[in-house]
Motif scaffolding. Structure first.
Motif, short mmCIF file in Angstrom:
data_model
loop_
_atom_site.label_atom_id
_atom_site.label_comp_id
_atom_site.label_asym_id
_atom_site.label_seq_id
_atom_site.Cartn_x
_atom_site.Cartn_y
_atom_site.Cartn_z
N LEU A 28 11.84 -26.16 -7.89
CA LEU A 28 11.14 -24.64 -8.17
C LEU A 28 9.97 -26.04 -8.49
O LEU A 28 10.05 -25.89 -9.51
N ASP A 29 8.87 -24.87 -8.04
CA ASP A 29 7.68 -25.07 -8.34
C ASP A 29 6.90 -23.52 -8.71
O ASP A 29 7.62 -22.94 -8.22
N ASP A 30 5.67 -23.44 -9.77
CA ASP A 30 5.40 -21.97 -9.62
C ASP A 30 4.67 -20.97 -7.90
O ASP A 30 4.41 -20.14 -8.09
N ASP A 31 5.01 -21.85 -7.30
CA ASP A 31 4.24 -21.28 -5.65
C ASP A 31 5.38 -20.72 -4.87
O ASP A 31 5.22 -20.54 -4.35
N GLY A 32 6.64 -21.52 -5.52
CA GLY A 32 8.24 -22.12 -4.34
C GLY A 32 9.13 -23.02 -4.36
O GLY A 32 8.85 -23.52 -5.66
N VAL A 33 9.45 -23.17 -3.47
CA VAL A 33 10.50 -24.38 -3.14
C VAL A 33 9.76 -25.60 -2.53
O VAL A 33 9.25 -25.45 -1.49
N ILE A 34 9.02 -26.78 -3.14
CA ILE A 34 8.82 -28.09 -2.98
C ILE A 34 10.15 -29.00 -2.50
O ILE A 34 10.92 -29.13 -2.66
N ASP A 83 8.18 -37.96 -6.97
CA ASP A 83 7.40 -38.12 -5.99
C ASP A 83 7.09 -37.73 -4.60
O ASP A 83 6.02 -37.77 -4.32
N ALA A 84 8.06 -36.47 -4.23
CA ALA A 84 7.65 -35.74 -4.10
C ALA A 84 6.24 -35.27 -3.51
O ALA A 84 5.57 -34.91 -2.50
N ARG A 85 5.29 -34.96 -4.47
CA ARG A 85 3.83 -34.49 -4.81
C ARG A 85 3.37 -35.12 -4.16
O ARG A 85 1.93 -34.73 -3.94
N LYS A 86 3.13 -36.95 -4.27
CA LYS A 86 2.73 -37.74 -4.26
C LYS A 86 2.45 -37.79 -3.06
O LYS A 86 1.58 -38.39 -2.58
#
Length: 189
Positions: free
Chosen positions: A21-27, A37-40
């Motif tokens: 869970l992230d501020d904008d939804g599910v990554i 490392d997902a957002r990298k």
């Protein structure tokens, strides 16, 4: 209390995916990629108009967009992965969004940075073409003025027989992304 995020997260492993869970939804990312490392790299954000951290609604509309890290502090949108078309039962909507995300990752071709550099550096201008053309990774791209149309024409030829195998998907397509002045006009996998 079961949340919308928990419902989404529970559906991911069956399709080889993981998320958080992230501020904008599910990554969402492949299970082989650590969450840290997902957002990298390349990831998909599944969002909703409903709050992700509250009780899961009976009906929902989900959307999913693919992103990649831009090397700085931001992300570049790679394109839409899923766009719900109206309130649907939550379980059905989650299943469709997760399936679309899994298919997007499955159809994705990743070319290592060094291989991409090698293919780009091997590009050359075609000398025997009727119109100006550059050949990149076996794909011929012609750009010329058509006197009858009175237009600049850009023509991409994927049928050269020389397309680098690194770029050919399992469905025997070549992913193609076209921009004009930095604005995406085509994105096909």
């Amino acid at each position: 209390m079961i949340t919308l995020a928990a419902t989404l997260l529970a559906a991911l492993p069956a399709r080889g995916l993981a998320g958080f869970l992230d501020d904008d939804g599910v990554i969402v990312h492949p299970q082989a990629v650590p969450s840290a490392d997902a957002r990298k790299g390349v990831h998909v954000l599944i969002g909703s108009y409903a709050a992700m951290d509250e009780r899961a609604p009976e009906y929902a509309v989900l959307c999913a967009t693919a992103y990649r890290h831009d090397g700085g502090i931001d992300f570049e949108a790679l394109g839409d992965v899923y766009d719900g078309s109206g309130d649907a039962l939550l379980t059905a909507e989650v299943a469709r969004a997760v399936e679309a995300t899994a298919q997007w990752f499955a159809g994705r071709i990743t070319v290592p940075v060094e291989r991409a550099r090698e293919l780009n550096r091997a590009a050359f201008l075609e000398e025997d073409a009727d119109t100006p053309a550059i050949r990149v990774a076996g794909v011929a791209v012609h750009a010329y003025v058509d006197p009858e149309r009175g237009q600049l024409v850009v023509s991409v030829h994927l049928d050269t027989g020389d397309v680098a195998s690194d770029l050919v998907s399992a469905a025997e397509t070549v992913p193609l992304h076209v921009t004009v002045n930095g604005h995406q006009v085509f994105n096909g996998r």
